[in-house]
Design a protein around this motif. Structure first.
Motif, PDB file in Angstrom:
ATOM      1  N   ASN A  60     -11.268   5.357   5.240  1.00  0.00           N
ATOM      2  CA  ASN A  60     -11.401   6.319   4.143  1.00  0.00           C
ATOM      3  C   ASN A  60     -10.284   7.366   4.093  1.00  0.00           C
ATOM      4  OD1 ASN A  60     -12.786   6.937   1.829  1.00  0.00           O
ATOM      5  ND2 ASN A  60     -14.268   8.275   2.837  1.00  0.00           N
ATOM      6  N   PHE A  61      -9.045   6.908   4.198  1.00  0.00           N
ATOM      7  CA  PHE A  61      -7.876   7.793   4.108  1.00  0.00           C
ATOM      8  C   PHE A  61      -7.345   7.768   2.668  1.00  0.00           C
ATOM      9  CE2 PHE A  61      -6.839   6.555   8.760  1.00  0.00           C
ATOM     10  CZ  PHE A  61      -7.685   7.535   9.244  1.00  0.00           C
ATOM     11  N   ALA A  62      -6.670   8.847   2.293  1.00  0.00           N
ATOM     12  CA  ALA A  62      -6.094   8.914   0.941  1.00  0.00           C
ATOM     13  C   ALA A  62      -4.639   8.455   0.979  1.00  0.00           C
ATOM     14  CB  ALA A  62      -6.183  10.330   0.420  1.00  0.00           C
ATOM     15  N   TYR A  63      -4.278   7.559   0.065  1.00  0.00           N
ATOM     16  CA  TYR A  63      -2.878   7.155  -0.054  1.00  0.00           C
ATOM     17  C   TYR A  63      -2.483   7.116  -1.520  1.00  0.00           C
ATOM     18  CZ  TYR A  63      -5.087   2.511  -0.617  1.00  0.00           C
ATOM     19  OH  TYR A  63      -5.870   1.465  -1.025  1.00  0.00           O
ATOM     20  N   ASN A  64      -1.179   7.092  -1.762  1.00  0.00           N
ATOM     21  CA  ASN A  64      -0.688   7.084  -3.132  1.00  0.00           C
ATOM     22  C   ASN A  64      -0.283   5.684  -3.574  1.00  0.00           C
ATOM     23  OD1 ASN A  64      -1.149   9.864  -3.624  1.00  0.00           O
ATOM     24  ND2 ASN A  64       0.619  10.333  -2.358  1.00  0.00           N
ATOM     25  N   LYS A  65       1.014   5.444  -3.617  1.00  0.00           N
ATOM     26  CA  LYS A  65       1.490   4.143  -4.118  1.00  0.00           C
ATOM     27  C   LYS A  65       1.511   3.075  -3.032  1.00  0.00           C
ATOM     28  CE  LYS A  65       4.715   6.435  -7.104  1.00  0.00           C
ATOM     29  NZ  LYS A  65       6.138   6.708  -7.165  1.00  0.00           N
ATOM     30  N   VAL A  66       1.375   1.852  -3.476  1.00  0.00           N
ATOM     31  CA  VAL A  66       1.523   0.707  -2.572  1.00  0.00           C
ATOM     32  C   VAL A  66       2.656  -0.150  -3.118  1.00  0.00           C
ATOM     33  CG1 VAL A  66       0.409  -1.349  -1.609  1.00  0.00           C
ATOM     34  CG2 VAL A  66      -0.939   0.728  -1.998  1.00  0.00           C
ATOM     35  N   ALA A  67       3.687  -0.376  -2.309  1.00  0.00           N
ATOM     36  CA  ALA A  67       4.820  -1.191  -2.752  1.00  0.00           C
ATOM     37  C   ALA A  67       4.941  -2.442  -1.891  1.00  0.00           C
ATOM     38  CB  ALA A  67       6.100  -0.376  -2.686  1.00  0.00           C
ATOM     39  N   ILE A  68       5.340  -3.522  -2.534  1.00  0.00           N
ATOM     40  CA  ILE A  68       5.566  -4.785  -1.826  1.00  0.00           C
ATOM     41  C   ILE A  68       7.067  -5.022  -1.829  1.00  0.00           C
ATOM     42  CG2 ILE A  68       5.084  -7.286  -1.821  1.00  0.00           C
ATOM     43  CD1 ILE A  68       2.553  -5.513  -1.387  1.00  0.00           C
ATOM     44  N   ARG A  69       7.656  -5.087  -0.659  1.00  0.00           N
ATOM     45  CA  ARG A  69       9.120  -5.177  -0.560  1.00  0.00           C
ATOM     46  C   ARG A  69       9.578  -6.388   0.239  1.00  0.00           C
ATOM     47  NH1 ARG A  69      10.723  -0.180  -2.378  1.00  0.00           N
ATOM     48  NH2 ARG A  69       9.302   1.540  -1.901  1.00  0.00           N
ATOM     49  N   ASP A  70      10.851  -6.674   0.077  1.00  0.00           N
ATOM     50  CA  ASP A  70      11.496  -7.725   0.859  1.00  0.00           C
ATOM     51  C   ASP A  70      12.321  -7.027   1.944  1.00  0.00           C
ATOM     52  OD1 ASP A  70      12.841  -9.857   1.892  1.00  0.00           O
ATOM     53  OD2 ASP A  70      13.899 -10.399   0.058  1.00  0.00           O
TER      54      ASP A  70
END
Ligand SMILES: [Zn+2]
Length: 142
Positions: A52-62
């Motif tokens: 139950n932590f707060a996070y913002n964006k999730v990015a998928i990278r190479d």
């Protein structure tokens, strides 16, 4: 006048240099990033139901050598190759980055937090050391 001109050309040079460093996205990455995104979000919600932590964006990278990272702005990044791993290793990586939202280091408290969701995290680390990322392709396990 002369000074301003010089500064502009220097900035232009830096911008060009940066652009040259980042290569065009590989076909393998483009073909697999959305399936990675779906899977990462699924595992994030499953594990974050526990933390139950707060996070913002999730990015998928190479990324060339990292499985994931967490920024001070609480943005999470994951390597698209994560989807080619067995689910227990995906969960370890996702839990690891989630715990960085709370502990921004690899101290004792951080590992205690990881252990709560992934009791066998040390075995996961050992397994991950046997995995190599391939450029423009998936994984190699040895
Ligand atoms: Zn870490």
């Amino acid at each position: 006048m002369f000074r301003t001109k010089r500064r502009i050309s220097k900035l232009f040079f830096l911008k060009r240099k940066r652009r040259r460093v980042s290569a065009a996205p590989s076909k393998h990455y483009l073909a697999h990033k959305e399936s990675a995104r779906t899977l990462v979000h699924e595992r994030l919600s499953a594990l974050n139901a526990f933390y139950n932590f707060a996070y913002n964006k999730v990015a998928i990278r190479d990324q060339k050598s990292r499985w994931g990272s967490c920024s001070t702005k609480k943005n999470l990044n994951f390597n698209y190759r994560i989807q080619f791993l067995p689910v227990h290793l995906i969960d370890y990586i996702v839990a690891h980055e989630l715990c960085h939202l709370e502990e921004f280091n690899h101290g004792e408290n951080f590992w205690k937090l990881v252990e709560k969701a992934i009791p066998r995290y040390r075995e996961c680390q050992a397994e991950l050391r046997k995995v190599r990322m391939q450029k423009g392709a998936g994984l190699q396990i040895f």
